[in-house]
Design an enzyme around this catalytic site. Structure first.
Site, PDB file in Angstrom:
ATOM      1  N   GLU A  51       8.787  17.148 -25.587  1.00 16.27           N
ATOM      2  CA  GLU A  51       8.188  17.581 -24.310  1.00 16.27           C
ATOM      3  C   GLU A  51       8.801  18.902 -23.844  1.00 16.27           C
ATOM      4  OE1 GLU A  51       5.548  16.073 -23.227  1.00 16.27           O
ATOM      5  OE2 GLU A  51       5.706  13.883 -23.390  1.00 16.27           O
ATOM      6  N   ARG A  81       0.817  -1.232   0.000  1.00 17.45           N
ATOM      7  CA  ARG A  81       0.000   0.000   0.000  1.00 17.45           C
ATOM      8  C   ARG A  81       0.843   1.270   0.000  1.00 17.45           C
ATOM      9  NH1 ARG A  81      -3.058  -2.913   3.970  1.00 17.45           N
ATOM     10  NH2 ARG A  81      -4.732  -4.048   2.927  1.00 17.45           N
ATOM     11  N   ASN A  98      -0.888  18.141 -21.246  1.00 14.45           N
ATOM     12  CA  ASN A  98      -1.205  17.132 -22.261  1.00 14.45           C
ATOM     13  C   ASN A  98      -1.369  17.734 -23.644  1.00 14.45           C
ATOM     14  OD1 ASN A  98      -1.237  14.650 -20.836  1.00 14.45           O
ATOM     15  ND2 ASN A  98      -3.055  15.368 -19.772  1.00 14.45           N
ATOM     16  N   ARG A 115      -3.619  21.224 -14.761  1.00 13.25           N
ATOM     17  CA  ARG A 115      -2.587  20.244 -15.148  1.00 13.25           C
ATOM     18  C   ARG A 115      -2.839  19.651 -16.534  1.00 13.25           C
ATOM     19  NH1 ARG A 115       0.571  15.687 -11.525  1.00 13.25           N
ATOM     20  NH2 ARG A 115       1.758  14.874 -13.282  1.00 13.25           N
ATOM     21  N   HIS A 132      -1.159  15.556 -26.708  1.00 10.18           N
ATOM     22  CA  HIS A 132      -1.231  14.160 -26.270  1.00 10.18           C
ATOM     23  C   HIS A 132      -2.503  13.449 -26.716  1.00 10.18           C
ATOM     24  CE1 HIS A 132       2.155  15.437 -23.903  1.00 10.18           C
ATOM     25  NE2 HIS A 132       2.277  14.283 -23.287  1.00 10.18           N
ATOM     26  N   LYS A 165       6.826  22.689 -15.033  1.00  6.23           N
ATOM     27  CA  LYS A 165       6.012  21.555 -14.585  1.00  6.23           C
ATOM     28  C   LYS A 165       5.729  21.658 -13.079  1.00  6.23           C
ATOM     29  CE  LYS A 165       4.786  16.841 -15.002  1.00  6.23           C
ATOM     30  NZ  LYS A 165       4.862  15.568 -15.692  1.00  6.23           N
ATOM     31  N   LYS A 217       2.689  11.221 -11.675  1.00  5.43           N
ATOM     32  CA  LYS A 217       1.800  10.339 -12.453  1.00  5.43           C
ATOM     33  C   LYS A 217       2.523   9.027 -12.682  1.00  5.43           C
ATOM     34  CE  LYS A 217      -1.233  13.365 -15.114  1.00  5.43           C
ATOM     35  NZ  LYS A 217      -1.591  13.828 -16.482  1.00  5.43           N
ATOM     36  N   HIS A 220      -1.639  10.179 -28.314  1.00  6.86           N
ATOM     37  CA  HIS A 220      -2.014   8.874 -27.753  1.00  6.86           C
ATOM     38  C   HIS A 220      -2.764   8.034 -28.792  1.00  6.86           C
ATOM     39  CE1 HIS A 220      -1.725  10.237 -23.252  1.00  6.86           C
ATOM     40  NE2 HIS A 220      -0.554  10.071 -23.812  1.00  6.86           N
ATOM     41  N   GLU A 241      -4.798  16.871 -11.451  1.00  4.09           N
ATOM     42  CA  GLU A 241      -5.408  17.214 -12.740  1.00  4.09           C
ATOM     43  C   GLU A 241      -6.918  17.402 -12.642  1.00  4.09           C
ATOM     44  OE1 GLU A 241      -3.468  15.440 -16.167  1.00  4.09           O
ATOM     45  OE2 GLU A 241      -5.342  15.551 -17.273  1.00  4.09           O
ATOM     46  N   HIS A 248       6.827   7.740 -27.775  1.00  2.00           N
ATOM     47  CA  HIS A 248       5.855   8.657 -27.157  1.00  2.00           C
ATOM     48  C   HIS A 248       6.143  10.108 -27.556  1.00  2.00           C
ATOM     49  CE1 HIS A 248       3.167  10.383 -24.183  1.00  2.00           C
ATOM     50  NE2 HIS A 248       4.163  11.108 -23.713  1.00  2.00           N
TER      51      HIS A 248
HETATM   52  P1  NAD Z   1      11.698   4.884 -22.497  1.00  2.00           P
HETATM   53  O1  NAD Z   1      11.570   4.796 -21.055  1.00  2.00           O
HETATM   54  O2  NAD Z   1      11.178   3.772 -23.322  1.00  2.00           O
HETATM   55  O3  NAD Z   1      13.244   5.133 -22.854  1.00  2.00           O
HETATM   56  C1  NAD Z   1      13.606   5.255 -24.189  1.00  2.00           C
HETATM   57  C2  NAD Z   1      14.702   4.248 -24.594  1.00  2.00           C
HETATM   58  O4  NAD Z   1      15.959   4.754 -24.182  1.00  2.00           O
HETATM   59  C3  NAD Z   1      14.571   2.901 -23.981  1.00  2.00           C
HETATM   60  O5  NAD Z   1      14.997   1.914 -24.909  1.00  2.00           O
HETATM   61  C4  NAD Z   1      15.554   2.965 -22.814  1.00  2.00           C
HETATM   62  O6  NAD Z   1      15.999   1.725 -22.404  1.00  2.00           O
HETATM   63  C5  NAD Z   1      16.646   3.783 -23.399  1.00  2.00           C
HETATM   64  N1  NAD Z   1      17.461   4.541 -22.478  1.00  2.00           N
HETATM   65  C6  NAD Z   1      17.049   5.160 -21.345  1.00  2.00           C
HETATM   66  N2  NAD Z   1      18.051   5.901 -20.867  1.00  2.00           N
HETATM   67  C7  NAD Z   1      19.109   5.731 -21.683  1.00  2.00           C
HETATM   68  C8  NAD Z   1      20.422   6.261 -21.709  1.00  2.00           C
HETATM   69  N3  NAD Z   1      20.818   7.158 -20.823  1.00  2.00           N
HETATM   70  N4  NAD Z   1      21.266   5.853 -22.689  1.00  2.00           N
HETATM   71  C9  NAD Z   1      20.833   4.989 -23.634  1.00  2.00           C
HETATM   72  N5  NAD Z   1      19.601   4.482 -23.675  1.00  2.00           N
HETATM   73  C10 NAD Z   1      18.747   4.865 -22.714  1.00  2.00           C
HETATM   74  O7  NAD Z   1      10.983   6.203 -23.070  1.00  2.00           O
HETATM   75  P2  NAD Z   1      10.883   7.703 -22.518  1.00  2.00           P
HETATM   76  O8  NAD Z   1      10.759   8.533 -23.720  1.00  2.00           O
HETATM   77  O9  NAD Z   1      11.911   8.001 -21.517  1.00  2.00           O
HETATM   78  O10 NAD Z   1       9.493   7.691 -21.743  1.00  2.00           O
HETATM   79  C11 NAD Z   1       8.284   7.470 -22.407  1.00  2.00           C
HETATM   80  C12 NAD Z   1       7.268   7.008 -21.399  1.00  2.00           C
HETATM   81  O11 NAD Z   1       7.047   8.030 -20.441  1.00  2.00           O
HETATM   82  C13 NAD Z   1       5.923   6.686 -22.006  1.00  2.00           C
HETATM   83  O12 NAD Z   1       5.464   5.463 -21.505  1.00  2.00           O
HETATM   84  C14 NAD Z   1       5.038   7.816 -21.540  1.00  2.00           C
HETATM   85  O13 NAD Z   1       3.694   7.453 -21.410  1.00  2.00           O
HETATM   86  C15 NAD Z   1       5.656   8.158 -20.233  1.00  2.00           C
HETATM   87  N6  NAD Z   1       5.382   9.528 -19.772  1.00  2.00           N
HETATM   88  C16 NAD Z   1       4.927   9.686 -18.523  1.00  2.00           C
HETATM   89  C17 NAD Z   1       4.703  10.957 -18.031  1.00  2.00           C
HETATM   90  C18 NAD Z   1       4.274  11.149 -16.605  1.00  2.00           C
HETATM   91  O14 NAD Z   1       3.925  12.279 -16.224  1.00  2.00           O
HETATM   92  N7  NAD Z   1       4.307  10.125 -15.785  1.00  2.00           N
HETATM   93  C19 NAD Z   1       4.943  12.072 -18.834  1.00  2.00           C
HETATM   94  C20 NAD Z   1       5.436  11.865 -20.118  1.00  2.00           C
HETATM   95  C21 NAD Z   1       5.652  10.572 -20.586  1.00  2.00           C
HETATM   96  N1  GLY Z   2       2.817  14.617 -18.625  1.00  2.52           N
HETATM   97  C1  GLY Z   2       1.559  15.145 -18.198  1.00  2.52           C
HETATM   98  C2  GLY Z   2       1.445  15.325 -16.739  1.00  2.52           C
HETATM   99  O1  GLY Z   2       2.359  15.046 -16.004  1.00  2.52           O
HETATM  100  O2  GLY Z   2       0.427  15.752 -16.268  1.00  2.52           O
END
Ligand code: NAD
Ligand code: GLY
Length: 370
Positions: free
Chosen positions: A191, A127, A251, A247, A254, A233, A149, A258, A243, A271
């Site tokens: 982003e 939890r 997006n 917030r 997005h 942010k 998030k 999406h 949100e 993404h």
């Molecule tokens: P990812 O986590 O898939 O990383 C991208 C690639 O780079 C992967 O293959 C990873 O293994 C590799 N990698 C990571 N760091 C590295 C480094 N330093 N050197 C070499 N390779 C490296 O993708 P991302 O773009 O980081 O994140 C996308 C995700 O984030 C999506 O799932 C999206 O929905 C999510 N997201 C969440 C929020 C939130 O607020 N929580 C906001 C935006 C995006």
């Molecule tokens: N990436 C959108 C949010 O964090 O709200």
């Protein structure tokens, strides 16, 4: 990128008893001082993936060593297509196999996929256990690691299962960006660019002036981009953590993005690529709703293209492409009773959420898809 252990820049995120700091700098990960003041525990668990582990797990372990008697590592398969229940369960399997108690601190070492899954695991294991974000992609440093998030995907929709759960600290070590593939750097820039039209046109001017330096990974340019993005942010999340209103502007791009990700299958487009193209579509919608002029749409499209991102949407369906986009967008979390909602630019530097007539949305999709 040069190693340098000068003091990190600190961006505070103000959420009362859930407040925390975002540390931004170089040479942070392997230093014990980076982790001073985190919750005390017997065990730390590093959650990472098969790509990032060989690059950075040892450095993180070295930094954590003075603070924790036991350090375990869970290595997940890499990729958006693994942001799902079976992979999440691997984290719970490891926590239980190691007998981790409710004080155990999880460290998310990787991009947004690892960060979102580790955060969700931390929110739900016993939890709730504390966790720390150690983002290693530009996208994760400027967006996903900040704000709490956490989620996994469902085959029918992006980030559909998750929780709001804040980390204890975010550690943005800019050195990690040196190994990032170029395509991933561009995805992160989507982003970064996002923060301009929604909140800070002076920042958009700065990005335009520095896009080449950012693409060449100039460390000072990256440091500023990460800092300013995190400040914006933090400002938004500090006002609307869950949100209920403001917030949603984060997006921008997005809703269309999406639809591209889900429509093509998660992981086909990154993404950030989908968000980059989605921002062009959302700007086009803002223009068709008479909120901005066409020069603004062209300006954003040009910058997104200079960042190495796609600016034309893919075809999701051979005969009813717009219909397919819209079916996905009706499942978006912002949709209300099946009515699509979009983040639009009300005026440059200020965004809002609104609905749009189906024929206008169709016209946007037709105009923006290849
Ligand atoms: P990812 O986590 O898939 O990383 C991208 C690639 O780079 C992967 O293959 C990873 O293994 C590799 N990698 C990571 N760091 C590295 C480094 N330093 N050197 C070499 N390779 C490296 O993708 P991302 O773009 O980081 O994140 C996308 C995700 O984030 C999506 O799932 C999206 O929905 C999510 N997201 C969440 C929020 C939130 O607020 N929580 C906001 C935006 C995006
Ligand atoms: N990436 C959108 C949010 O964090 O709200």
């Amino acid at each position: 990128m040069a190693e340098n252990t000068s003091s990190p820049v600190n961006v505070a995120i103000d959420l009362g008893d859930r407040s925390y700091d975002i540390l931004i700098g170089t040479g942070l990960m392997g230093h014990a001082q980076t982790y001073a003041g985190l919750p005390k525990a017997q065990a730390a668990v590093i959650v990472t993936n098969e790509t990032v582990a060989p690059l950075y797990e040892a450095a993180l372990r070295q930094g954590l060593q003075p603070h924790y008697a036991q350090i375990h590592t869970v290595v997940l398969p890499d990729g958006e297509s693994h942001k799902d229940w079976p992979t999440l369960n691997l984290i719970f399997d490891a926590l239980l196999a190691h007998g981790c108690d409710r004080k155990t601190v999880l460290f998310a070492l990787g991009g947004g996929v690892v960060g979102d899954m580790t955060g969700f695991a931390a929110a739900s294991y016993m939890r709730g256990v504390p966790f720390v974000q150690v983002p290693t992609t530009l996208l994760a440093q400027v967006d996903s690691s900040v704000g709490g998030k956490t989620a996994i995907n469902h085959p029918l929709g992006k980030n559909m299962i998750g929780a709001f759960y804040q980390p204890q600290r975010v550690i943005c070590d800019l050195d990690t960006l040196g190994t990032l593939p170029m395509r991933e750097l561009s995805a992160g820039l989507a982003e970064v660019i996002k923060y301009g039209p929604i909140a800070d046109m002076a920042f958009l001017d700065w990005i335009e002036a520095n896009i080449d330096a950012l693409m060449q990974r100039d460390v000072q340019a990256l440091a500023h981009a990460v800092k300013r993005s995190c400040e914006i942010k933090a400002w938004v999340v500090g006002q609307d953590e869950r949100e209920s209103g403001l917030r949603a502007i984060l997006n921008f791009g997005h809703t269309f993005g999406h639809a591209i990700e889900a429509g093509l299958g998660f992981g086909t487009w990154l993404h950030g690529e989908a968000v980059g193209c989605g921002m062009v579509m959302a700007a086009e919608l803002s223009w068709r709703l008479k909120k901005v002029d066409v020069a603004f749409v062209d300006r954003l499209r040009t910058l997104i293209e200079r960042a190495g991102l796609p600016v034309r949407g893919p075809h999701l369906h051979p005969s009813d492409n717009a219909g397919d986009y819209m079916a996905h967008m009706r499942l978006d979390k912002k949709a209300e009773a099946g009515d699509m909602k979009f983040v639009v630019i009300d005026e440059p530097g200020r965004a809002g959420v609104c609905g749009a007539p189906d024929d206008v949305v169709r016209a946007v999709i037709d105009a923006c898809c290849v």
